[in-house]
Design an enzyme around this catalytic site. Sequence first.
Site, mmCIF file in Angstrom:
data_model
loop_
_atom_site.group_PDB
_atom_site.id
_atom_site.type_symbol
_atom_site.label_atom_id
_atom_site.label_comp_id
_atom_site.label_asym_id
_atom_site.label_seq_id
_atom_site.Cartn_x
_atom_site.Cartn_y
_atom_site.Cartn_z
ATOM 1 N N HIS A 1 0.822 -1.327 -0.104
ATOM 2 C CA HIS A 1 0.096 -0.076 0.038
ATOM 3 C C HIS A 1 1.011 1.060 0.219
ATOM 4 O O HIS A 1 0.664 2.187 -0.683
ATOM 5 C CB HIS A 1 -1.003 0.090 1.051
ATOM 6 C CG HIS A 1 -1.801 1.129 1.494
ATOM 7 N ND1 HIS A 1 -2.553 1.869 0.617
ATOM 8 C CD2 HIS A 1 -1.833 2.024 2.457
ATOM 9 C CE1 HIS A 1 -3.223 3.019 1.135
ATOM 10 N NE2 HIS A 1 -2.375 3.233 2.324
ATOM 11 N N HIS B 1 3.270 7.330 5.643
ATOM 12 C CA HIS B 1 2.108 7.877 6.242
ATOM 13 C C HIS B 1 1.294 7.162 7.078
ATOM 14 O O HIS B 1 0.559 7.776 7.827
ATOM 15 C CB HIS B 1 1.360 8.265 4.896
ATOM 16 C CG HIS B 1 0.498 7.271 4.434
ATOM 17 N ND1 HIS B 1 0.835 6.341 3.487
ATOM 18 C CD2 HIS B 1 -0.876 6.775 4.438
ATOM 19 C CE1 HIS B 1 0.097 5.430 2.997
ATOM 20 N NE2 HIS B 1 -1.277 5.778 3.785
ATOM 21 N N ASP C 1 -20.081 15.562 -25.747
ATOM 22 C CA ASP C 1 -18.588 15.390 -25.213
ATOM 23 C C ASP C 1 -18.330 14.218 -24.533
ATOM 24 O O ASP C 1 -17.458 14.159 -23.949
ATOM 25 C CB ASP C 1 -18.239 16.697 -24.211
ATOM 26 C CG ASP C 1 -19.144 16.409 -23.229
ATOM 27 O OD1 ASP C 1 -20.197 15.586 -23.022
ATOM 28 O OD2 ASP C 1 -18.837 17.179 -22.055
ATOM 29 N N GLU D 1 -0.165 5.840 12.606
ATOM 30 C CA GLU D 1 -1.482 5.258 13.035
ATOM 31 C C GLU D 1 -1.611 3.779 12.897
ATOM 32 O O GLU D 1 -2.094 3.327 13.904
ATOM 33 C CB GLU D 1 -2.537 5.784 12.053
ATOM 34 C CG GLU D 1 -3.706 5.802 12.431
ATOM 35 C CD GLU D 1 -5.018 6.430 11.657
ATOM 36 O OE1 GLU D 1 -4.565 6.953 10.454
ATOM 37 O OE2 GLU D 1 -6.097 6.790 12.021
ATOM 38 N N ASP D 2 -1.064 3.487 11.868
ATOM 39 C CA ASP D 2 -1.059 1.690 11.879
ATOM 40 C C ASP D 2 0.177 0.893 11.963
ATOM 41 O O ASP D 2 0.006 -0.410 12.536
ATOM 42 C CB ASP D 2 -1.507 1.366 10.424
ATOM 43 C CG ASP D 2 -2.810 1.876 10.025
ATOM 44 O OD1 ASP D 2 -3.614 1.959 10.861
ATOM 45 O OD2 ASP D 2 -2.947 2.236 8.878
ATOM 46 N N ASP E 1 -3.447 8.515 -0.990
ATOM 47 C CA ASP E 1 -4.103 7.282 -0.044
ATOM 48 C C ASP E 1 -5.187 6.730 -0.422
ATOM 49 O O ASP E 1 -5.418 5.719 -0.463
ATOM 50 C CB ASP E 1 -3.850 7.770 1.471
ATOM 51 C CG ASP E 1 -4.219 6.953 2.539
ATOM 52 O OD1 ASP E 1 -3.866 5.580 2.364
ATOM 53 O OD2 ASP E 1 -4.841 7.118 3.338
#
Length: 489
Positions: free
Chosen positions: A45, A69, A259, A73-74, A137
């Site tokens: 990821h 990133h 279009d 948090e994880d 993300d």
Amino acid sequence: MEELLKKIKNYLCEQNFTVIVKAYDFAVVAHYGQKRLSGEPFVSHLLAVANILADWKMDILSLAAGLLHDSIEDGAATEKDLQKEFGETISRLVSGVTKVGQVKLRGSTDEEFVENLRKMFLAMSSDLRVVIIKLADRLHNMRTLQYLSAEKQTRISRETLEVYAPLAERLGMGEVKGELEDLAFPYLYPEDYRWLTGYSAAAYKEAEEHIIRAKQKILKNLAAENIKATVNGRKKHLYSLYKKLLRPEIDRDLSLVHDLVALRILVQTADQCYIALGVIHKTFKPVPAIGISDYIAVPKPNGYRSIHTKVFGPAGRIIEIQIRTYEMHEEAENGIAAHWYYSNKKSQGLSGKKLETVVFAPLEKLSWVKQLANWQKEITDSHEFIQELKFDALSHRIFIFTPKGDVKDLPAGATPIDFSYAVHTEMGDRTIGAKVNGKMVPFNFKLHSGDVCEIMLAKEPRKPNSDWLELVTTRLAKREIQKGLRAEN
Ligand code: MN
């Protein structure tokens, strides 16, 4: 990782690679043993996010922050670790992304939702790269949404459609906006999605064939004028087509959409755009009344620049043609991210350190983003932001929310009538009342940034009131009111 380094090599110098490799190694340790729901190791990821950022040609600090990133948090890292290993900016970007991630963007009430959206704006103002990393993300999470539960798929898709896609549009990232919407579409409206993919397939194909015939003629005539151009067909994104088909005047009739596939002509300079326009109008007759839109002379508020024209193509079919320079094209696709790249490219001899200082240089074209950038200097933390909503510091643009949390930016002095036309031109005429922050207000009320404005509408179509001309400041509202009045006479 190899793919990432290869991409970076195309636009950054090699001395920057060490921090990327270091960030990757750090992430592998921080997420040791973790897996995505797809069964892949978690770092897949992080690499995907960094690759997306590299596609947007983001600076080295954003790329490193992209790899890191989720590490707070994880993963097992702390903000202190990041500061020690990677310095101030990267750790600030990562904790910014972590904070934005914690903002629950769908509140249980409209008030909560709007409040959360405001927090998002705060995070943006602290450093726009935070939001760009968050968008990368989200893009990867949407691309891999099939592994999540049905309940999560719906919630995340709705949030994507209501918050992230409009945000990408605001930042001028049209391609990202289109992809996010198309990824959310099947989860939110599965039946309509199935209907539309079936209904439109043949039409897309037919439109493409027409475009190819037009393309050959145009290329030949451009060459005769000594203009080197790249001519491509661009397919309208499915969700964008869906929204168009739902408009009352189209009423799901595909034959009214011109279009579906447009021709896009890329040239070197703005002057060549106008020469190309002349060549095209000599090749194919322009459609009267629909006319041309010159967003080079007058760019859209999000910075979009291009010339659009509609012509009668081969076999008399109407086709849309967009003309822009390569630079404008990159900006239209990647928006604010492209500004970074071009501003970095123009300032020669950038060292890794200097990159940190080239942050807001390119923003002068994106007025509202620029104001956020200035404004961030006055606001130190989210607490102050929530309490004071110092939007007023941005003197010439104001941000007004719909009760659902959509935001419109308007010039200072705008009234509820301006707002109503800004939300939808057809809505403007039918305005019969307005509430601001829950209270009824007169039509001459001057809106303030952060106001939530609710418009009361007549059920039946109406003519605008000529007195409104005195009350509005936007050109859009003036034009629409005059149009409505002319129709009456
Ligand atoms: Mn993530």
